[in-house]
Write a protein that holds these residues in place. Structure first.
Motif, short mmCIF file in Angstrom:
data_model
loop_
_atom_site.label_atom_id
_atom_site.label_comp_id
_atom_site.label_asym_id
_atom_site.label_seq_id
_atom_site.Cartn_x
_atom_site.Cartn_y
_atom_site.Cartn_z
N GLY A 1 12.34 13.17 9.51
CA GLY A 1 11.89 13.30 8.13
C GLY A 1 11.62 11.97 7.46
N TYR A 2 12.50 10.98 7.67
CA TYR A 2 12.22 9.68 7.04
C TYR A 2 11.35 8.79 7.92
CZ TYR A 2 16.42 7.84 9.58
OH TYR A 2 17.35 7.47 10.53
N LEU A 3 11.32 9.04 9.25
CA LEU A 3 10.43 8.24 10.10
C LEU A 3 8.96 8.48 9.74
CD1 LEU A 3 11.89 8.25 13.73
CD2 LEU A 3 11.52 6.29 12.21
N ALA A 4 8.64 9.66 9.24
CA ALA A 4 7.25 9.96 8.90
C ALA A 4 6.73 9.00 7.83
CB ALA A 4 7.11 11.42 8.47
N PRO A 5 7.30 8.94 6.63
CA PRO A 5 6.78 7.98 5.65
C PRO A 5 7.10 6.53 6.00
CG PRO A 5 8.73 9.06 4.78
CD PRO A 5 8.38 9.78 6.05
N ALA A 6 8.24 6.28 6.64
CA ALA A 6 8.62 4.91 6.95
C ALA A 6 7.65 4.28 7.95
CB ALA A 6 10.04 4.88 7.51
N SER A 7 7.29 5.02 8.98
CA SER A 7 6.37 4.47 9.99
C SER A 7 4.98 4.25 9.41
CB SER A 7 6.30 5.39 11.21
OG SER A 7 5.82 6.68 10.85
N LEU A 8 4.56 5.12 8.49
CA LEU A 8 3.27 4.93 7.83
C LEU A 8 3.28 3.66 6.99
CD1 LEU A 8 2.57 8.60 6.73
CD2 LEU A 8 1.11 7.24 8.25
N TRP A 9 4.37 3.45 6.23
CA TRP A 9 4.45 2.24 5.43
C TRP A 9 4.41 1.00 6.33
CZ3 TRP A 9 7.23 -2.16 5.24
CH2 TRP A 9 7.07 -2.97 4.10
N ALA A 10 5.13 1.05 7.45
CA ALA A 10 5.18 -0.10 8.36
C ALA A 10 3.81 -0.40 8.93
CB ALA A 10 6.20 0.16 9.48
N GLU A 11 3.08 0.62 9.30
CA GLU A 11 1.74 0.40 9.86
C GLU A 11 0.78 -0.17 8.83
OE1 GLU A 11 0.50 4.10 11.54
OE2 GLU A 11 2.08 4.11 13.06
N LYS A 12 0.93 0.24 7.59
CA LYS A 12 0.03 -0.24 6.54
C LYS A 12 0.42 -1.63 6.02
CE LYS A 12 -1.42 4.13 4.38
NZ LYS A 12 -1.49 4.83 3.08
N ASN A 13 1.72 -1.90 5.97
CA ASN A 13 2.19 -3.07 5.22
C ASN A 13 3.08 -4.03 6.00
OD1 ASN A 13 1.29 -2.11 2.43
ND2 ASN A 13 2.59 -0.41 3.06
N GLY A 14 3.63 -3.59 7.13
CA GLY A 14 4.68 -4.36 7.81
C GLY A 14 4.22 -5.71 8.30
N VAL B 1 11.91 -5.95 3.18
CA VAL B 1 11.50 -5.52 1.84
C VAL B 1 11.68 -4.02 1.64
CG1 VAL B 1 9.87 -7.41 1.56
CG2 VAL B 1 9.08 -5.27 2.55
N ARG B 2 11.82 -3.27 2.73
CA ARG B 2 12.08 -1.83 2.63
C ARG B 2 13.22 -1.48 3.58
NH1 ARG B 2 8.80 0.49 -1.63
NH2 ARG B 2 7.11 -1.02 -1.79
N TYR B 3 14.12 -0.66 3.09
CA TYR B 3 15.25 -0.24 3.89
C TYR B 3 15.33 1.28 3.98
CZ TYR B 3 17.31 -4.93 3.22
OH TYR B 3 17.56 -6.28 3.19
N VAL B 4 15.83 1.74 5.11
CA VAL B 4 16.33 3.11 5.21
C VAL B 4 17.78 2.98 5.66
CG1 VAL B 4 16.24 5.32 6.41
CG2 VAL B 4 14.11 4.15 5.77
N PHE B 5 18.71 3.40 4.82
CA PHE B 5 20.12 3.38 5.17
C PHE B 5 20.54 4.80 5.54
CE2 PHE B 5 19.94 -0.37 2.32
CZ PHE B 5 20.46 -1.32 3.19
N ASP B 6 20.48 5.09 6.85
CA ASP B 6 21.02 6.35 7.33
C ASP B 6 22.54 6.18 7.40
OD1 ASP B 6 21.32 8.89 8.36
OD2 ASP B 6 19.74 8.65 9.87
N LEU C 1 0.84 -1.20 0.00
CA LEU C 1 0.00 0.00 0.00
C LEU C 1 0.87 1.25 0.00
CD1 LEU C 1 -2.75 -1.06 2.58
CD2 LEU C 1 -2.92 -1.00 0.07
N PRO C 2 0.54 2.24 -0.81
CA PRO C 2 1.39 3.44 -0.91
C PRO C 2 1.23 4.36 0.30
CG PRO C 2 -0.54 3.69 -2.27
CD PRO C 2 -0.60 2.28 -1.74
N VAL C 3 2.18 5.25 0.44
CA VAL C 3 2.13 6.30 1.47
C VAL C 3 1.80 7.61 0.75
CG1 VAL C 3 3.43 7.59 3.18
CG2 VAL C 3 3.78 5.11 2.95
N GLU C 4 0.68 8.19 1.12
CA GLU C 4 0.23 9.41 0.44
C GLU C 4 0.93 10.65 0.99
OE1 GLU C 4 -1.54 9.10 -2.11
OE2 GLU C 4 -2.25 7.03 -1.87
#
Length: 907
Positions: A243-256, A419-424, A182-185
């Protein structure tokens, strides 16, 4: 003897400062300080650190106030110093050595009073442990027992150590659902960022734009093997974590589950966890939704701890005391992470942590009596179900490259979904891949494999069991399996064993493994300009003499004789699982699965890689994607290891194939992705360093400048008149620069010997000015503790090697000056030479600019920071200065002018 009548000692140049029982203080010369320290009748903070400063060793245990704190307040983070104790206990913070010494008795009294105030139930929990620590000679024991009361009887010498008995057990759960797409709007991202910032949060336009750009990495993948990659450079101060926790956490809640946030340093890992607390303020919810994952060596092994406690509990000494204090920590820790902030790491001077952590290849998994309480197993299972996993680059690479067995031979469960990464700290992906995809045949690696197969030999003391001990009951009724097992154990005797180094140095190598090491050792020394150099030596693989080629052939044959029976044994065990699937209990199936996977990892991954490297030596055929070399590793001028190394010239090739391509999306972000020299719109080097150019679909690129006003907040100086090759002149420059800034300085060096020479010359004059000096490779503290001490004291100074720059995250006035002894050019190693050929002549400049850019980024961390950056090399090329912000003023001037400017700018 009561501690209240004892002096307290804080080391100082030329001796120490003593705080006396009557409230007065005095200076003791070095011999007086050493004599008092050796007597043990003195209060100190961090005995090992004090011993290093006094250059002596205690003759008997001391009253180390850090030990008392660890007993009374287990698991509570604190800086291991008098200042750290004062802040943790809410005492007046000391501003000089006299006040620091006075803190120690006050801290001890406060802690004893806390024990006296405990409820009876809490006192009862620790009485048995305290009594056994008294037997071990713990100096605080009598005072502790006086505060909590004596136990009626002590039934066992390990009573109180057995804190593992009260740990919760994990339970298996149904497999998690597959991650969705599911996408993050855009609107959701903005709303989530506002939620994370809170009503009091500062809204930054750049941070909102960064969050929107980062959302691209969480869009649905449209083609297999073509992940959504976002390369985003964000200047210091943008607020990229939220900044990246905002879309990342939304994706995790929808798809994780399936989202992994990865960092290079532990500091940033902790910072991310702190920021996640904004999203999940309830600790119980946060523990379920976000899990920290590290390699196995970072977690306490309960079986190793139990064995260590049983072996040493009857013996008095600091080792037993350390185990007792770790037992207190086990009772309160939620994750068993010995690299975490709450672990009493200062105990490592009394007990090597390798004795109580999981050494590679040692775990017996489901056969362990502590399996259901195991910290590692619990973390792995929690991560499998958690929407967000916070990890590090090394672990991500190991797992995604199918080498995750080396960290997680976890019996009966598959690896966590990713399936999704954030490389800080994405600028470190190249280095992490370089280490993660390398191979080497060395003395230490052969000893480890031999021990894993054969178990401890001779007088070696180890809980580790060989294959026969671990598998004999599993193969007792299978003749083919028994034969393969016996064959593997016999064949493993060809590997180098304990004591290999002394044998090859005496000209008496034993077996093919040691004969190869002896030939490699001779080859490297013969090809080196200075065979007895202080630092590691290396030599190429062309041309080779007959001796080393013959040795490589002999070792290759020996390795094949090991790999074949290991593989047959693994197949037999898997067949056993199939044949007995209807009758095997879960426990037995788990044991067989773990054993088979461990065998396969070594027979299919490690040994074939070694054999291929040896074959290349025999045939002379070179694969253009690799570079091989021989090396004698040296630590402090002493031989530590010998062997043959192989690295990818471009490690982002396997990084892209094994990590990025299988994922659905990845955000790679850092303040230092691009090389400023290439131009604002040039992303070539960023794509090369991250592997993005190897993927089917090009990445989305975005950059956001720093909000800081570098023209007002920073100054850069290239000093023209210091001969850095003159040890006295170099040390004098550091001394005067540090005095000009009033401390708060980080000195970076490219050579350990230069660092030590400077430290020995400037420690006393800085101390006379009231400035504390800490030094990597000098003080007996780990790097994390050194940085904690430096951060805690606003006017302290810290010396370290160039690599230390990544571990220093010190906002505020505690870091206001950075001094490089020279331009940090890359070392001209065989590996670097091969990469320079592959990536072009500008490769040296690229790496150097990135290092300078990263070091400068440590200096200004907030809108109110001010800092100066100094390079003590007159010939610093102008082309390197693009590493710095374009509006940061750069001056080439003499030392005297630099000192005057720094004093004026920072005052």
């Amino acid at each position: 003897m009561t501690f209240r009548n004892l002096p307290a000692l804080v080391p100082a140049p030329g001796g120490a400062i003593l705080a006396l029982g009557d409230g007065s203080s005095r200076r003791a010369d070095l011999e007086q300080a050493r004599a008092l320290f050796r007597s043990g009748d003195v209060l100190v903070a961090h005995a090992a650190f004090v011993a290093g400063r006094l250059k002596t060793a205690p003759s008997k245990p001391l009253f180390d106030v850090l030990e008392l704190f660890a007993f009374v307040r287990p698991g509570i983070p604190f800086v291991p110093s008098a200042l750290g104790l004062a802040r943790a206990l809410m005492l007046s913070a000391p501003s000089n050595n006299e006040e620091a010494a006075a803190v120690l008795p006050a801290a001890a009294s406060t802690l004893i009073e806390e024990l006296q105030a405990l409820a009876e139930a809490e006192r009862a929990k620790v009485r048995l442990l305290a009594a056994n620590l008294v037997r071990a000679g713990w100096r605080w024991g009598p005072a502790v027992l006086s505060a909590i009361g004596e136990p009626e009887r002590v039934a066992s010498p390990i009573a109180g150590f057995e804190t593992w008995r009260g740990l919760p057990h994990w339970e298996d759960e149904a497999p998690p659902a597959k991650p969705g797409s599911l996408p993050v709007e855009s609107g959701e991202t903005s709303a989530r960022l506002a939620e994370l910032l809170g009503s009091a949060g500062e809204t930054r336009t750049e941070q909102g734009e960064y969050a929107q750009a980062a959302s691209y990495a969480f869009a649905p993948r449209e083609q297999a093997g073509a992940p959504k990659i976002a390369l985003i450079e964000a200047g210091t101060g943008i607020g990229k974590t939220l900044g990246y926790l905002a879309p990342a956490s939304l994706w995790a809640e929808k798809n994780g589950p399936g989202l992994w946030l990865s960092t290079y340093t532990r500091n940033l890992q902790r910072q991310i966890v702190q920021e996640i607390a904004r999203l999940y303020p309830d600790p119980a919810e946060r523990e379920e939704k976000a899990v920290v994952r590290k390699g196995r060596e970072n977690y306490l092994c309960l079986l190793n701890f139990e064995d260590a406690a049983k072996r040493t509990a009857l013996a008095p000494g600091q080792r037993t005391v350390a185990l007792g204090l770790i037992a207190r920590w086990i009772g309160v820790t939620s994750d068993g992470d010995v690299s975490g902030a709450g672990f009493p790491a200062f105990l490592a001077s009394s007990l090597p942590l390798s004795e109580v952590t999981d050494r590679r290849g040692e775990c017996i998994y489901a056969a362990c009596p502590h399996y259901r309480a195991c910290f590692i197993e619990r973390a792995i299972r929690r991560a499998r179900h958690a929407p967000i996993v916070v990890a590090n680059h090394a672990l991500v690479i190991a797992q995604a490259s199918q080498d995750w067995l080396s960290n997680d031979e976890t019996s009966d469960t598959p690896p966590e979904r990713r399936v999704r990464y954030v490389f800080d700290e994405g600028h470190h992906l190249f280095d992490a891949a370089d280490s993660g995809f390398a191979a080497w045949i060395s003395g230490s690696e052969m000893v480890e494999l031999r021990r894993w197969i054969r178990g401890p030999e001779g007088r070696a003391r180890s809980r580790m069991r060989g294959l026969q001990e671990r598998l004999k009951d599993l193969v007792s009724d299978d003749e083919a399996a028994r034969e393969a097992l016996d064959e593997a154990v016999t064949a493993a005797s060809a590997l180098a064993g304990e004591g290999w180094s002394s044998r090859i140095n005496s000209g008496a190598p034993r077996g093919p493994g040691e004969e190869f090491l002896a030939a490699a050792y001779q080859h490297v020394r013969a090809r080196s300009e200075d065979a007895d150099a202080f630092y590691s030596l290396e030599a190429g693989t062309e041309p080779l003499g007959d001796q080393i080629v013959d040795a490589a052939h002999g070792l290759g044959l020996a390795l094949r004789r090991i790999a074949d029976p290991l593989l047959r044994l693994a197949r037999t065990l898997r067949k056993q699982m199939d044949d007995k699937s209807s009758e095997l209990e879960t426990y037995s199936r788990a044991r067989i699965e773990a054993a088979a996977r461990g065998l396969e990892r070594r027979a299919k991954l490690i040994l074939p890689a070694w054999i291929a490297m040896l074959e290349a030596l025999e045939t002379g055929e070179r694969r253009e994607e690799f570079v091989d070399w021989f090396e004698i590793e040296r630590q402090d001028g002493r031989d530590a290891d010998v062997g043959l190394w192989r690295h990818w010239i471009d490690p982002t090739i396997p990084l892209a194939a094994e990590v990025l391509a299988p994922a659905h999306g990845a955000l790679i972000t850092s303040a230092t992705l691009r090389d400023g020299e290439a131009g604002a719109d040039d992303w070539k080097n960023a794509e090369v360093r991250t592997g993005a150019h190897h993927l089917a679909q090009p990445p989305k690129r975005a950059s956001f400048g720093s909000p800081f006003r570098y023209a007002e907040q920073s100054r850069i100086f290239i000093v023209r008149d210091v001969d850095r090759r003159d040890a006295s002149a170099c040390a004098a420059a550091y001394r005067e620069l540090f005095l000009a800034s009033g401390g708060g300085a980080l000195g970076l060096f490219t050579a350990v010997r230069t660092l030590r020479g400077v430290e020995s010359r400037i420690a006393a004059p800085l101390a006379d000015a009231g400035i504390a000096l800490y030094a990597q490779h000098v003080d007996r503290l780990d790097t994390g503790a050194l940085v904690d001490l430096f951060r805690a004291e606003e006017n302290a100074c810290l010396l370290g090697t160039d690599a230390l720059r990544d571990g220093v995250d010190v906002p505020g006035r505690s870091l206001r000056l950075v001094v490089f002894d020279k331009v940090p050019w890359p070392k001209p190693t065989i590996l670097h030479k091969a990469r320079r050929v592959r990536f072009g002549k500008s490769y040296d400049d690229l790496l150097t600019r990135l290092r300078l850019k990263q070091a400068f980024g440590r200096l200004i961390r907030s809108q109110t920071d001010k800092g100066c950056f100094v390079i003590l090399e007159p010939a610093t090329p102008s082309r390197l200065l693009s590493a710095f912000p374009s509006d940061a003023p750069v001056s080439r001037c003499g030392l005297a002018e630099t000192i005057a400017e720094i004093r004026t700018f920072l005052s």
